[in-house]
Design an enzyme around this catalytic site. Structure first.
Site, PDB file in Angstrom:
ATOM      1  N   GLU A  36     -32.590 143.813 114.190  1.00  0.00           N
ATOM      2  CA  GLU A  36     -32.995 142.488 113.744  1.00  0.00           C
ATOM      3  C   GLU A  36     -31.915 141.459 113.991  1.00  0.00           C
ATOM      4  O   GLU A  36     -30.732 141.775 113.992  1.00  0.00           O
ATOM      5  CB  GLU A  36     -33.281 142.526 112.243  1.00  0.00           C
TER       6      GLU A  36
ATOM      7  N   CYS B 296     -27.130 135.741 112.621  1.00  0.00           N
ATOM      8  CA  CYS B 296     -26.517 137.023 112.290  1.00  0.00           C
ATOM      9  C   CYS B 296     -27.005 138.045 113.323  1.00  0.00           C
ATOM     10  O   CYS B 296     -28.192 138.303 113.443  1.00  0.00           O
ATOM     11  CB  CYS B 296     -26.945 137.405 110.878  1.00  0.00           C
TER      12      CYS B 296
ATOM     13  N   CYS C 220     -25.834 152.798 112.003  1.00  0.00           N
ATOM     14  CA  CYS C 220     -24.368 152.732 111.915  1.00  0.00           C
ATOM     15  C   CYS C 220     -23.854 154.123 111.603  1.00  0.00           C
ATOM     16  O   CYS C 220     -24.465 154.841 110.813  1.00  0.00           O
ATOM     17  CB  CYS C 220     -23.959 151.759 110.800  1.00  0.00           C
TER      18      CYS C 220
ATOM     19  N   CYS D  73     -20.997 153.319 104.354  1.00  0.00           N
ATOM     20  CA  CYS D  73     -20.621 152.555 103.166  1.00  0.00           C
ATOM     21  C   CYS D  73     -21.726 152.725 102.122  1.00  0.00           C
ATOM     22  O   CYS D  73     -22.910 152.600 102.448  1.00  0.00           O
ATOM     23  CB  CYS D  73     -20.410 151.091 103.534  1.00  0.00           C
TER      24      CYS D  73
ATOM     25  N   CYS E 122     -24.535 150.035 101.441  1.00  0.00           N
ATOM     26  CA  CYS E 122     -25.187 149.416 102.599  1.00  0.00           C
ATOM     27  C   CYS E 122     -26.360 150.259 103.050  1.00  0.00           C
ATOM     28  O   CYS E 122     -26.219 151.464 103.282  1.00  0.00           O
ATOM     29  CB  CYS E 122     -24.187 149.270 103.741  1.00  0.00           C
TER      30      CYS E 122
ATOM     31  N   CYS F 117     -28.002 140.578 103.423  1.00  0.00           N
ATOM     32  CA  CYS F 117     -27.044 141.593 103.876  1.00  0.00           C
ATOM     33  C   CYS F 117     -27.457 142.984 103.446  1.00  0.00           C
ATOM     34  O   CYS F 117     -27.806 143.202 102.301  1.00  0.00           O
ATOM     35  CB  CYS F 117     -25.677 141.371 103.244  1.00  0.00           C
TER      36      CYS F 117
HETATM   37  N1  SAH Z   1     -20.303 146.777 109.943  1.00  0.00           N
HETATM   38  C1  SAH Z   1     -19.731 145.497 109.756  1.00  0.00           C
HETATM   39  C2  SAH Z   1     -20.716 144.350 109.896  1.00  0.00           C
HETATM   40  C3  SAH Z   1     -22.088 144.536 109.311  1.00  0.00           C
HETATM   41  S1  SAH Z   1     -22.243 144.546 107.571  1.00  0.00           S
HETATM   42  C4  SAH Z   1     -19.048 145.435 108.407  1.00  0.00           C
HETATM   43  O1  SAH Z   1     -19.211 146.342 107.607  1.00  0.00           O
HETATM   44  O2  SAH Z   1     -18.310 144.481 108.195  1.00  0.00           O
HETATM   45  C5  SAH Z   1     -22.121 142.815 107.106  1.00  0.00           C
HETATM   46  C6  SAH Z   1     -21.652 142.608 105.671  1.00  0.00           C
HETATM   47  O3  SAH Z   1     -22.688 142.882 104.718  1.00  0.00           O
HETATM   48  C7  SAH Z   1     -20.480 143.503 105.311  1.00  0.00           C
HETATM   49  O4  SAH Z   1     -19.508 142.807 104.593  1.00  0.00           O
HETATM   50  C8  SAH Z   1     -21.161 144.513 104.427  1.00  0.00           C
HETATM   51  O5  SAH Z   1     -20.220 145.168 103.636  1.00  0.00           O
HETATM   52  C9  SAH Z   1     -22.149 143.676 103.676  1.00  0.00           C
HETATM   53  N2  SAH Z   1     -23.204 144.435 103.010  1.00  0.00           N
HETATM   54  C10 SAH Z   1     -23.778 145.583 103.426  1.00  0.00           C
HETATM   55  N3  SAH Z   1     -24.714 145.994 102.542  1.00  0.00           N
HETATM   56  C11 SAH Z   1     -24.747 145.087 101.556  1.00  0.00           C
HETATM   57  C12 SAH Z   1     -25.543 144.956 100.372  1.00  0.00           C
HETATM   58  N4  SAH Z   1     -26.490 145.835 100.049  1.00  0.00           N
HETATM   59  N5  SAH Z   1     -25.321 143.888  99.583  1.00  0.00           N
HETATM   60  C13 SAH Z   1     -24.390 142.972  99.928  1.00  0.00           C
HETATM   61  N6  SAH Z   1     -23.615 143.036 101.034  1.00  0.00           N
HETATM   62  C14 SAH Z   1     -23.785 144.092 101.840  1.00  0.00           C
HETATM   63 FE1  SF4 Z   2     -21.876 150.188 108.795  1.00  0.00          FE
HETATM   64 FE2  SF4 Z   2     -23.019 149.007 106.699  1.00  0.00          FE
HETATM   65 FE3  SF4 Z   2     -20.542 149.986 106.486  1.00  0.00          FE
HETATM   66 FE4  SF4 Z   2     -20.982 147.772 107.969  1.00  0.00          FE
HETATM   67  S1  SF4 Z   2     -21.273 147.960 105.746  1.00  0.00           S
HETATM   68  S2  SF4 Z   2     -19.748 149.567 108.522  1.00  0.00           S
HETATM   69  S3  SF4 Z   2     -23.032 148.261 108.775  1.00  0.00           S
HETATM   70  S4  SF4 Z   2     -22.413 151.177 106.844  1.00  0.00           S
END
Ligand code: SAH
Ligand code: SF4
Length: 383
Positions: free
Chosen positions: A106, A119, A126, A130, A133, A355
């Site tokens: 997306e 974005c 991925c 995390c 996420c 996000c």
């Molecule tokens: N992989 C990269 C970029 C994609 S994630 C990274 O981790 O930086 C983009 C942002 O969204 C990151 O800061 C991530 O930690 C945040 N993010 C992911 N899941 C989220 C959630 N459920 N609520 C709020 N922020 C989130």
């Molecule tokens: Fe991957 Fe989500 Fe962690 Fe970013 S925040 S590195 S997209 S698992």
């Protein structure tokens, strides 16, 4: 609420012609050589493709008819297919893009008063996990190709009606590599794509308007700074290694001290171009005033701003969003230490564009579509 604009699903492309989107200028010149055309043709094509947004060779009127026919025989100018386009009540737009192998990602456009941010995704899924996420719960399928990354920008430009590339009053002013995936695990393709996006005779987005977000792939951070010179965002989310090891497991490989050292050495960082530290606010996990004070201590000496992101929940997520009070207390500590610390208002929540929510509903939709098809097949078989 929101409107949906469904596009008819297109079957995977069986077109053997080479896609010119995603080639560097040098590669485009080499292609011209292979078909016996002069070098300056590459520049003309580049402008048609990336400045004018033209996808049909027939419409490239500065080229002779015979040359256009020759191009048509060998090449295409292909964007990803848009399998769904959604528009939120708050103006956020989301495109679900489908590639010839059936994989999807997306791209999300977030309009604000004085700018519009796209974005962009870097991978399907991925490999990192995390814990907060949703993308991290999907298994990695693959890296995106340069054409698929540049294609996200072109699709947004198409939908916003921004061809030829406007010099002012743009709706697409900024790009954040904050969609699905870890951009520094797909560095070569990201670098190639961003060079195309930054080219002045094309899409022409300045490196100052592009921000790459990483969970902390330390060895690649320096390369990103020296080679691309884009802005950096770090997904920090915790101020102690014990907690960050759990929330952002790549921390076990590159702990906080190493990550912050890479930030101190980031070539383009200055007071005018600060590094953004993203911090997801998880209730009773990382949101205490003591942690805010520790954050301020850690950032000392780094030209930094802090972006507090209220956690966006997803089904089955093991966390809750911090209370407004907790977020305010945290933000006050950071702010009074002299850092700007805006709380990122969740945007496009009604279309699951916030996000960490990217693609999750479309995966569910596919599953329910599949179920419907299975049911239909079963009842057809019974008839
Ligand atoms: N992989 C990269 C970029 C994609 S994630 C990274 O981790 O930086 C983009 C942002 O969204 C990151 O800061 C991530 O930690 C945040 N993010 C992911 N899941 C989220 C959630 N459920 N609520 C709020 N922020 C989130
Ligand atoms: Fe991957 Fe989500 Fe962690 Fe970013 S925040 S590195 S997209 S698992």
């Amino acid at each position: 609420m929101f409107g949906t604009m469904d596009a008819a699903p297109t079957p995977p492309s069986a077109d053997p012609r080479k896609n010119l989107v995603g080639l560097s200028r040098e590669e485009l010149e080499a292609e011209m050589r292979t078909i016996g055309a002069e070098k300056f043709r590459a520049r003309q094509l580049w402008q048609w493709i990336y400045n004018r947004g033209v996808a049909e060779f027939a419409a490239m009127t500065s080229l002779s008819k015979s040359f256009r026919a020759e191009l048509e025989r060998h090449y295409v100018v292909r964007r990803p297919d848009v399998s769904r386009a959604l528009a939120s009540f708050d103006g956020t737009r989301k495109w679900l893009l489908r590639f010839p192998d059936g994989q999807e990602v997306e791209a999300v456009h977030i309009p604000e008063e004085d700018r519009g941010t796209l974005c962009v995704s870097s991978q399907v899924g991925c490999t990192l996990t995390c814990k907060f996420c949703h993308t991290g719960t999907q298994r990695l399928v693959r890296n995106l190709e340069p054409a698929e990354i540049v294609g996200q920008v072109m699709i947004a430009r198409d939908a916003l009606g921004e061809w030829p590339s406007p010099t002012e009053d743009r709706q697409l002013t900024n790009i954040v590599m904050m969609g699905m995936g870890e951009p520094l695990y797909n560095y070569d393709n990201i670098a190639k794509a961003l060079r195309i996006v930054m080219d002045h005779e094309g899409l022409s987005l300045s490196k100052r308007k592009i921000t790459l977000s990483t969970s902390g792939v330390v060895p690649m951070i320096r390369r990103c700074g020296t080679e691309l010179g884009v802005n950096l965002a770090i997904s920090l989310h915790a101020v102690a290694d014990e907690l960050r090891d759990v929330l952002v497991p790549i921390n076990k490989k590159y702990p906080i001290a190493e990550l912050l050292q890479a930030c101190r050495e980031y070539p383009t960082a200055s007071n005018a171009r600060r590094i953004t530290f993203e911090y997801v606010m998880l209730k009773d996990v990382n949101d205490s005033p003591a942690e805010a004070r520790e954050l301020v201590r850690l950032l000392k000496g780094i030209p930094a701003k802090v972006n507090l992101i209220p956690f966006n929940p997803w089904p089955g997520a093991p966390f809750e969003r911090s209370t407004d009070d907790a977020i305010k207390r945290f933000s006050d500590v950071v702010f009074s230490a002299g850092y700007s610390s805006p709380v990122r208002t969740p945007r496009g929540e009604d279309i699951m564009a916030a996000c960490g929510q990217l693609k999750s509903d479309s995966v569910k939709l596919r599953k329910s579509e599949l179920l419907r098809r299975q049911l239909a097949a079963a009842s057809a078989g019974a008839a």
